[in-house]
Design a protein around this motif. Sequence first.
Motif, PDB file in Angstrom:
ATOM      1  N   ALA A  49      34.263  19.240  72.881  1.00 48.02           N
ATOM      2  CA  ALA A  49      35.017  20.486  72.896  1.00 48.02           C
ATOM      3  C   ALA A  49      34.743  21.190  71.573  1.00 48.02           C
ATOM      4  CB  ALA A  49      36.509  20.242  73.066  1.00 48.02           C
ATOM      5  N   VAL A  50      34.299  22.420  71.640  1.00 51.18           N
ATOM      6  CA  VAL A  50      34.077  23.219  70.433  1.00 51.18           C
ATOM      7  C   VAL A  50      35.308  24.092  70.236  1.00 51.18           C
ATOM      8  CG1 VAL A  50      32.613  24.901  69.271  1.00 51.18           C
ATOM      9  CG2 VAL A  50      31.600  23.224  70.832  1.00 51.18           C
ATOM     10  N   LEU A  51      35.930  23.949  69.086  1.00 49.12           N
ATOM     11  CA  LEU A  51      37.168  24.656  68.779  1.00 49.12           C
ATOM     12  C   LEU A  51      36.867  25.780  67.789  1.00 49.12           C
ATOM     13  CD1 LEU A  51      40.240  24.862  69.007  1.00 49.12           C
ATOM     14  CD2 LEU A  51      40.431  23.036  67.297  1.00 49.12           C
ATOM     15  N   ALA A  75      29.758  19.053  81.020  1.00 50.74           N
ATOM     16  CA  ALA A  75      31.094  18.486  80.842  1.00 50.74           C
ATOM     17  C   ALA A  75      31.791  19.014  79.595  1.00 50.74           C
ATOM     18  CB  ALA A  75      31.010  16.963  80.780  1.00 50.74           C
ATOM     19  N   ASP A  76      31.110  19.885  78.837  1.00 53.17           N
ATOM     20  CA  ASP A  76      31.657  20.381  77.566  1.00 53.17           C
ATOM     21  C   ASP A  76      32.474  21.657  77.787  1.00 53.17           C
ATOM     22  OD1 ASP A  76      30.197  18.321  76.407  1.00 53.17           O
ATOM     23  OD2 ASP A  76      28.480  19.622  75.971  1.00 53.17           O
ATOM     24  N   ARG A  77      33.196  22.046  76.739  1.00 50.52           N
ATOM     25  CA  ARG A  77      33.981  23.274  76.797  1.00 50.52           C
ATOM     26  C   ARG A  77      34.049  23.903  75.410  1.00 50.52           C
ATOM     27  NH1 ARG A  77      39.960  20.431  77.356  1.00 50.52           N
ATOM     28  NH2 ARG A  77      40.696  22.561  77.687  1.00 50.52           N
ATOM     29  N   VAL A  78      34.303  25.198  75.380  1.00 50.96           N
ATOM     30  CA  VAL A  78      34.526  25.896  74.118  1.00 50.96           C
ATOM     31  C   VAL A  78      35.881  26.585  74.223  1.00 50.96           C
ATOM     32  CG1 VAL A  78      33.109  27.847  74.931  1.00 50.96           C
ATOM     33  CG2 VAL A  78      33.750  27.671  72.512  1.00 50.96           C
ATOM     34  N   LEU A  79      36.737  26.326  73.247  1.00 53.05           N
ATOM     35  CA  LEU A  79      38.081  26.895  73.218  1.00 53.05           C
ATOM     36  C   LEU A  79      38.225  27.801  72.009  1.00 53.05           C
ATOM     37  CD1 LEU A  79      41.063  27.014  74.198  1.00 53.05           C
ATOM     38  CD2 LEU A  79      41.502  25.060  72.687  1.00 53.05           C
ATOM     39  N   VAL A  80      38.532  29.060  72.244  1.00 54.92           N
ATOM     40  CA  VAL A  80      38.808  30.009  71.175  1.00 54.92           C
ATOM     41  C   VAL A  80      40.322  30.145  71.035  1.00 54.92           C
ATOM     42  CG1 VAL A  80      38.647  32.425  70.453  1.00 54.92           C
ATOM     43  CG2 VAL A  80      36.653  31.283  71.446  1.00 54.92           C
ATOM     44  N   VAL A  81      40.815  29.935  69.822  1.00 50.37           N
ATOM     45  CA  VAL A  81      42.232  30.160  69.542  1.00 50.37           C
ATOM     46  C   VAL A  81      42.347  31.557  68.933  1.00 50.37           C
ATOM     47  CG1 VAL A  81      44.271  29.390  68.295  1.00 50.37           C
ATOM     48  CG2 VAL A  81      42.610  27.707  69.131  1.00 50.37           C
ATOM     49  N   ALA A  82      42.827  32.500  69.713  1.00 43.92           N
ATOM     50  CA  ALA A  82      43.038  33.864  69.225  1.00 43.92           C
ATOM     51  C   ALA A  82      44.380  33.870  68.491  1.00 43.92           C
ATOM     52  CB  ALA A  82      43.023  34.856  70.381  1.00 43.92           C
ATOM     53  N   ASP A  83      44.315  33.784  67.184  1.00 48.33           N
ATOM     54  CA  ASP A  83      45.503  33.539  66.365  1.00 48.33           C
ATOM     55  C   ASP A  83      46.032  34.837  65.746  1.00 48.33           C
ATOM     56  OD1 ASP A  83      47.299  31.520  65.090  1.00 48.33           O
ATOM     57  OD2 ASP A  83      46.422  32.339  63.263  1.00 48.33           O
ATOM     58  N   ASN A  84      47.222  35.253  66.183  1.00 50.69           N
ATOM     59  CA  ASN A  84      47.850  36.468  65.647  1.00 50.69           C
ATOM     60  C   ASN A  84      46.912  37.672  65.701  1.00 50.69           C
ATOM     61  OD1 ASN A  84      50.617  35.693  64.635  1.00 50.69           O
ATOM     62  ND2 ASN A  84      49.397  34.161  63.555  1.00 50.69           N
ATOM     63  N   CYS A  85      46.199  37.806  66.793  1.00 49.71           N
ATOM     64  CA  CYS A  85      45.217  38.885  66.913  1.00 49.71           C
ATOM     65  C   CYS A  85      45.882  40.181  67.366  1.00 49.71           C
ATOM     66  CB  CYS A  85      44.122  38.512  67.910  1.00 49.71           C
ATOM     67  SG  CYS A  85      43.031  37.185  67.336  1.00 49.71           S
ATOM     68  N   SER A  86      45.453  41.269  66.764  1.00 48.99           N
ATOM     69  CA  SER A  86      45.920  42.597  67.174  1.00 48.99           C
ATOM     70  C   SER A  86      44.795  43.415  67.790  1.00 48.99           C
ATOM     71  CB  SER A  86      46.512  43.340  65.971  1.00 48.99           C
ATOM     72  OG  SER A  86      45.547  43.455  64.930  1.00 48.99           O
ATOM     73  N   ALA A 114      46.222  27.497  63.448  1.00 46.90           N
ATOM     74  CA  ALA A 114      45.394  27.794  64.620  1.00 46.90           C
ATOM     75  C   ALA A 114      44.703  26.530  65.132  1.00 46.90           C
ATOM     76  CB  ALA A 114      44.356  28.862  64.268  1.00 46.90           C
ATOM     77  N   LEU A 115      44.189  25.722  64.213  1.00 48.25           N
ATOM     78  CA  LEU A 115      43.533  24.479  64.621  1.00 48.25           C
ATOM     79  C   LEU A 115      44.515  23.524  65.289  1.00 48.25           C
ATOM     80  CD1 LEU A 115      41.248  23.802  61.512  1.00 48.25           C
ATOM     81  CD2 LEU A 115      40.540  24.640  63.763  1.00 48.25           C
ATOM     82  N   ASP A 116      45.710  23.419  64.725  1.00 50.46           N
ATOM     83  CA  ASP A 116      46.726  22.544  65.308  1.00 50.46           C
ATOM     84  C   ASP A 116      47.072  22.992  66.725  1.00 50.46           C
ATOM     85  OD1 ASP A 116      48.914  20.421  64.819  1.00 50.46           O
ATOM     86  OD2 ASP A 116      50.072  22.164  65.473  1.00 50.46           O
ATOM     87  N   HIS A 117      47.195  24.288  66.916  1.00 55.28           N
ATOM     88  CA  HIS A 117      47.478  24.838  68.247  1.00 55.28           C
ATOM     89  C   HIS A 117      46.336  24.515  69.214  1.00 55.28           C
ATOM     90  CE1 HIS A 117      49.146  27.801  71.120  1.00 55.28           C
ATOM     91  NE2 HIS A 117      47.871  28.103  71.369  1.00 55.28           N
ATOM     92  N   GLY A 118      45.113  24.651  68.749  1.00 51.50           N
ATOM     93  CA  GLY A 118      43.963  24.370  69.604  1.00 51.50           C
ATOM     94  C   GLY A 118      43.868  22.914  70.003  1.00 51.50           C
ATOM     95  N   TRP A 210      38.061  12.285  68.881  1.00 49.84           N
ATOM     96  CA  TRP A 210      39.363  12.787  69.314  1.00 49.84           C
ATOM     97  C   TRP A 210      40.496  12.061  68.587  1.00 49.84           C
ATOM     98  CZ3 TRP A 210      41.781  16.693  71.037  1.00 49.84           C
ATOM     99  CH2 TRP A 210      43.102  16.560  71.464  1.00 49.84           C
ATOM    100  N   GLN A 211      40.323  10.762  68.349  1.00 47.43           N
ATOM    101  CA  GLN A 211      41.363  10.004  67.654  1.00 47.43           C
ATOM    102  C   GLN A 211      41.597  10.553  66.249  1.00 47.43           C
ATOM    103  OE1 GLN A 211      38.789   8.658  69.333  1.00 47.43           O
ATOM    104  NE2 GLN A 211      39.950   7.919  71.116  1.00 47.43           N
ATOM    105  N   GLN A 212      40.524  10.923  65.562  1.00 52.89           N
ATOM    106  CA  GLN A 212      40.653  11.447  64.197  1.00 52.89           C
ATOM    107  C   GLN A 212      41.355  12.801  64.172  1.00 52.89           C
ATOM    108  OE1 GLN A 212      36.510  11.364  63.278  1.00 52.89           O
ATOM    109  NE2 GLN A 212      36.546   9.274  62.487  1.00 52.89           N
ATOM    110  N   ILE A 213      40.880  13.731  64.974  1.00 51.13           N
ATOM    111  CA  ILE A 213      41.451  15.075  64.930  1.00 51.13           C
ATOM    112  C   ILE A 213      42.824  15.111  65.576  1.00 51.13           C
ATOM    113  CG2 ILE A 213      40.520  15.959  67.121  1.00 51.13           C
ATOM    114  CD1 ILE A 213      40.541  17.797  63.713  1.00 51.13           C
ATOM    115  N   GLY A 214      43.062  14.214  66.538  1.00 54.38           N
ATOM    116  CA  GLY A 214      44.339  14.200  67.224  1.00 54.38           C
ATOM    117  C   GLY A 214      45.494  13.789  66.334  1.00 54.38           C
ATOM    118  N   ARG A 215      45.225  12.957  65.327  1.00 54.04           N
ATOM    119  CA  ARG A 215      46.303  12.513  64.443  1.00 54.04           C
ATOM    120  C   ARG A 215      46.283  13.229  63.086  1.00 54.04           C
ATOM    121  NH1 ARG A 215      42.845   7.765  64.289  1.00 54.04           N
ATOM    122  NH2 ARG A 215      41.855   7.581  62.230  1.00 54.04           N
TER     123      ARG A 215
END
Length: 396
Positions: A49-51, A75-86, A114-118, A210-215
């Motif tokens: 997953a690309v964040l 099987a991959d995905r890309v997730l964009v976190v649009a953080d406080n965007c106007s 933003a990363l935590d939300h993603g 995932w274990q590293q970024i998840g915690r």
Amino acid sequence: MIISVVQVVLLLGLALLAVPVLVLLVQVVSARRRVSSVIDLSPQRPRIAVLVPAHNEAGGISEVVHGIVRQLGSADRVLVVADNCSDETAKIARAAGAEVTERFHDELRGKGYALDHGVAHLAADAPEVVIIVDADCYLGEQALDTLARRCAWTGRPVQALYLMHTPEGAGPMRKIAEFAWLVKNWVRPLGFHQLGLPCQLMGTGMAFTWQQIGRADLATGHIVEDMKLGVDLAEAGEPALFCPQAMVYSYFPSSDSGIETQRTRWEHGHLSVIQSYVPRLLGGALRRGSAALAGLALDLSVPPLALLVMLVASAWLLTALFWVGLGTVLPVLVASVLVACIAGAVLLAWSGYGREVITLGELMGAFGYVARKLPLYFKFLFNRQVAWVRSKRDSE
């Protein structure tokens, strides 16, 4: 008696200054050794997953997402976190092929949130490896595949080579900034990598299991959240591994205001990290007998190149004045050695890696570049930046 006390004080100050100077020299000399292009990679590509954290990136997000999508597997995905965007960041990212989640908060602002939300969004269908790419960064050939396989094989966070380029037609001061970035993000981590030591995380082109970024503790407004994350993971026994075979790159803003914001955030953040984390890491290294923690502490102890040059030059001038006034010879001799060491390190880095960025003549004009950064360092002493502020893009 006065002369003896002055000499001791000067020598103690020079001993502290010698640490980052010698670390820089060792890194540069080590980086000159031949680097093998063959590295151990996982035979199977993990699910990625690309964040992409993004705040008002409508002007460039489409190209960034298209570049990522081209390197994704089925099987991959890309997730964009649009953080406080106007602006239309979310709409444009979706049209380019990204999955998008939007976040709004009046007070908790910054990349860490933003990363935590993603990561929380990804948890419903957790990937094996998460790769963070900034919304203004582009990928080198097979960067995602190399980062993901390297991370899966080693089980460690992996940092890509992250370079910044000056816009076409930029003047010598901008080229010096590009060279300083190259030393920090390529030469120095490569030198420690050759010695089997970890690197700092650089904010983009970072791969985690995932274990590293998840915690990880991501939900902070820390001004340099990447450095903090690298320290946290190292203290948990998982220091980051440099992978120059994978590259991400971006461009310095062409506007003076954009560059000033960027430099202030990076350099004030770095100096704050030196104050907060270097003593802690050194203490942990001594307690655990950890070469990795000691190496990371020494790497973090090296301030921005312009500041280090400024400190060494000031130390030489100060000791020379005391030599003339009081006849204290030893401090000025030690300071002269430090001048030679940092000059040698800069020239070696230029001859090995910087020739295509800047000419030797332009590099000799670095004194003007250093002088122009004096207000930034005075601001750190009296009015330092403590909150995350996004740099203004050229398209704005």
